[in-house]
Design an enzyme around this catalytic site. Sequence first.
Site, PDB file in Angstrom:
ATOM      1  N   HIS A  70       0.852  -1.192   0.000  1.00 47.29           N
ATOM      2  CA  HIS A  70       0.000   0.000   0.000  1.00 47.29           C
ATOM      3  C   HIS A  70       0.890   1.244   0.000  1.00 47.29           C
ATOM      4  O   HIS A  70       0.997   1.945   1.001  1.00 47.29           O
ATOM      5  CB  HIS A  70      -0.905   0.001   1.236  1.00 47.29           C
TER       6      HIS A  70
ATOM      7  N   HIS B 162      -7.481  -0.324   2.914  1.00 44.32           N
ATOM      8  CA  HIS B 162      -6.889  -0.738   1.654  1.00 44.32           C
ATOM      9  C   HIS B 162      -7.142   0.399   0.658  1.00 44.32           C
ATOM     10  O   HIS B 162      -8.204   1.032   0.686  1.00 44.32           O
ATOM     11  CB  HIS B 162      -7.497  -2.055   1.203  1.00 44.32           C
TER      12      HIS B 162
END
Length: 582
Positions: free
Chosen positions: A519, A562
């Site tokens: 990420h 996310h």
Amino acid sequence: MCSYPSKSLNSIASKSYDYIIVGGGTAGCVLADRLSTHGVNSVLLIERGPVVDSWASRVPLISSNFQDAKSPAYTFNSVPLPGLGGRSLALVGGKALGGTSKLNGLIYSRSVPGEYNAWESDGRVGWGWKHVERVFEKSENCLSFGGSPGRGTHGPWQNQTIEEIHFKPVQLNVDAASSMGIPQSKSNDPDASVLGWSLLDATIDQQKHRCSTDTAFLPKSIVSRRKNLSVSTGAIVTSLDIEPVTAETDILRVVGLHLEDDSDSKKRYHVSCVKEVILCAGAIGTSQLLLLSGVGPQEHLTTLGIPVLKHLPGVGAHLQDHISVPILFKVPITDSIELLMGKPITAIKEFLKYLFLNGKGILGQQVQHANIILRSNLLDDHGQVRKHIDRSELDSHLAHNIPDIEVMFLPVNPTDRKFDGLAKAYGAFSYLCTVLKPKSFGSLRLASSDPRQQPLCDLGTLSDPEDFLPLRKALRLALLLSEKLRNTGYPLQDLSVPHDQSDAILDSFAKENAMSTYHYSSTCRMDTEDRFGVVDDELRVHGVAGLRIADASVFPQIPACHLQAPVVMVAERCAEFLLKSE
């Protein structure tokens, strides 16, 4: 079936476009669709990777295996990380039209309203929850909770919650969480508390196919029909073409791009831009391109012999990633995804279910079905939920109440470590214990002036000792859950587990086992230039006219979720900024 209408570099070379989008990934596909909708502007989208539209790329579970050699991914290593004792971490990013949305874990998560209220309170005008909620709704077609507040039903990007839990340890863990005072929460409910476990929304469409952003926003039918939209794949942008606005001033403007064929560095091209160039190449690719173009910290560029056009020290200066530490257990192979490799007959049955029963079975769902997300100060030092919690501590709209830990329930080994007997004699179940709001950050720098060489990525993992505090709580919570499972008689056996729960042992375990969550964010942060910002509140690059950024690199801090849903939201906002100025 006709092939995707991608244009060759020869066909776009030496032409001029109103808008040029660099990077056809998660954000770029959204932006290309929105800017070309009305047929007024000529739009060029450039993507380095290929068009990927195979059967396997549409199957949710199969397409999430980015360790497969056929996966459309960039894979390389970080620099040695001091916080991990000099270990390097594997980095992964999407290399295809649709970018990382072609191979990620499919999780659709927005973070809590307090995330964006924190941006606004820190000076980011127009980025509070009251501004971005409708933007999330705009792109979304929520198949499971379409009538719920804040959920969209008219956008092209589909998501749903798969209600059936296929793997026993996942079900046992959500039961255990409830018994420990962690209630069920509806995923992406803006009014949910910051303490809960959820069944997760996933970008899976009605046909149980992966709904990546190229599929949702740029299908063949749209690209073929819009004469003002050109999509070119297999092209690498080597630098931005930046010129002074006039000979008498130091004000700069982007006027075009220099490109090469990704498979042949000898073939070089140029395209011109009339209005604006928008960088959507991700937190790594966007900052790399700016540095290659002479926009970034002067001392770094000078060292590499790159002419400095704009001294902008924030470029690449705040690279962040969620910090994840897996705890792994042996489970019966039928209770894990490894059954697809170790049980051929069962694997065949699952393929047939997916093919002939409308996507039923494990192939039609994401790897991560459920998780716990919470604010670590709601746990005591032993990982238990505190007995006395004030209602205000659960309010997800407050900027100081953003969840900072996640425990993911994964019926698989998420690491690249090999274990004897795995997928043969037994399967794996893991708790991926994650710090969502890390204080640690690193930087991105060029290894050389060669655009084909991967940059030097220092994730800064565990470089700030404060990150050990929430991480210990996440690890202890996971270990408490594992004991709950054992107490039910479930055959959970240690595979990679801390020896005890002392601070020293947990910290050592974290350093030895921490992995990237993939990420990457915040390398071109939205902030003022004096605070190491790279873009303003309308995503314009400081000091360079005609240039904006719309991807994960602009996040002021990494969001507690996310990242694909916030990235799409940023792309939608960028399109609005551009179109309102016309």
